[in-house]
Design a protein around this motif. Sequence first.
Motif, PDB file in Angstrom:
ATOM      1  N   TRP A 191      47.510  -8.445  -5.968  1.00  0.00           N
ATOM      2  CA  TRP A 191      47.293  -8.759  -4.552  1.00  0.00           C
ATOM      3  C   TRP A 191      45.966  -8.216  -4.043  1.00  0.00           C
ATOM      4  O   TRP A 191      45.529  -8.579  -2.951  1.00  0.00           O
ATOM      5  CB  TRP A 191      48.407  -8.160  -3.697  1.00  0.00           C
ATOM      6  N   LEU A 194      41.490 -11.386  -3.592  1.00  0.00           N
ATOM      7  CA  LEU A 194      41.880 -12.593  -2.885  1.00  0.00           C
ATOM      8  C   LEU A 194      41.343 -13.833  -3.602  1.00  0.00           C
ATOM      9  O   LEU A 194      40.260 -13.799  -4.200  1.00  0.00           O
ATOM     10  CB  LEU A 194      41.323 -12.557  -1.454  1.00  0.00           C
ATOM     11  N   ARG A 202      35.524 -12.937   1.641  1.00  0.00           N
ATOM     12  CA  ARG A 202      36.601 -11.945   1.677  1.00  0.00           C
ATOM     13  C   ARG A 202      37.151 -11.802   0.265  1.00  0.00           C
ATOM     14  O   ARG A 202      37.953 -12.606  -0.196  1.00  0.00           O
ATOM     15  CB  ARG A 202      37.698 -12.368   2.649  1.00  0.00           C
ATOM     16  N   THR A 204      38.553  -8.873  -1.306  1.00  0.00           N
ATOM     17  CA  THR A 204      39.726  -8.038  -1.542  1.00  0.00           C
ATOM     18  C   THR A 204      40.579  -7.961  -0.277  1.00  0.00           C
ATOM     19  O   THR A 204      40.113  -8.286   0.822  1.00  0.00           O
ATOM     20  CB  THR A 204      39.356  -6.602  -1.970  1.00  0.00           C
ATOM     21  N   ALA A 205      41.802  -7.474  -0.463  1.00  0.00           N
ATOM     22  CA  ALA A 205      42.716  -7.299   0.657  1.00  0.00           C
ATOM     23  C   ALA A 205      42.640  -5.893   1.244  1.00  0.00           C
ATOM     24  O   ALA A 205      43.494  -5.518   2.053  1.00  0.00           O
ATOM     25  CB  ALA A 205      44.145  -7.595   0.212  1.00  0.00           C
TER      26      ALA A 205
END
Length: 330
Positions: A191, A194, A202, A204-205
């Motif tokens: 997760w 991204l 964007r 990474t989370a």
Amino acid sequence: MKEFDYRRAPDVPGALALLDDRPDARYLAGGTNLVDLMKSGVERPARLVDVRELPLDRVEPTPDGGLRIGATVTNSDLAAHPEVRRRYPVLAQAVLAGASGQLRNMATVGGNLLQRTRCAYFTDTAKPCNKRAPGSGCPAVTGEHHNHAVLGASRSCVAVHPSDMAVALAALDAVVHYETADGPGELPLGWFYLPAGDTPHRETALPAGALITGLTLPPAPVAARSRYRKVRERASYAFAIGSVAAALDVRDGVVRDARLAFGAVASRPWRARTAERVLIGAPATARTYADAAGAELAAARPLPHNGYKVPLMHNLTVAVLSELTGEAAR
């Protein structure tokens, strides 16, 4: 290079405060990627917050039998650590394949996770790039893309993730730990990165301003027999055009457990879960391995000049799994 403020963080809360004070700041550890991007003008931080001296440089066992790896552990120390080499050899091999000794001595685990693509359009500020300037376009789709993605790409971005280490971590179900001003958090590696989608800038989370403090590897007996294989265009250190991280448990001629991840084929490390489902419970044969690779790569959507990656990854997967089976039989 744009002028910038430099601060050395006294501790983790101090690092967070220094970044929160300047949202256009960046954390600096080894700097092997960030400083290069600053020189080319891709990154233009107003402040660098040096986190290299924070007490995040240890590799330690976890209570459940895994390992915790601090964010400022150097790549050299990670690859040389006896527990990493014994219990997670695929990770040590991936790190050693990633760069020269000089770079490994500087580069850190946290920085490796956050390194950015080496797409030529991304690193050339005179060219449009959705990852660097959202909405400007992706010239690689119709331009130079022979090293670019064949899985999980979008019309907005076809660049690939450059890390070797992250491919091994994807296969090992690593969990990334971070701190924010609101407290600690964690993200499973699956997760953490991204998909490119319509927002390739964007990557990474991670929450805004978050500081990676380390990662954990869960206990994984299957990882004791594991391997990382990387294909590159020259024998000296270079970024992959395809790579495989694999771990295999074979008993009585049957695959009991398997972990598989691909590198240099997508915008993030590609966990090959479709292939894993084909492998587990099937005979440990080259035919099974070919079926598994084919099932995973059925989703590939190559561009006009990178279709070679599909047979390359197919053959590489079969070769690595076959080698692991040979080891298990000895």
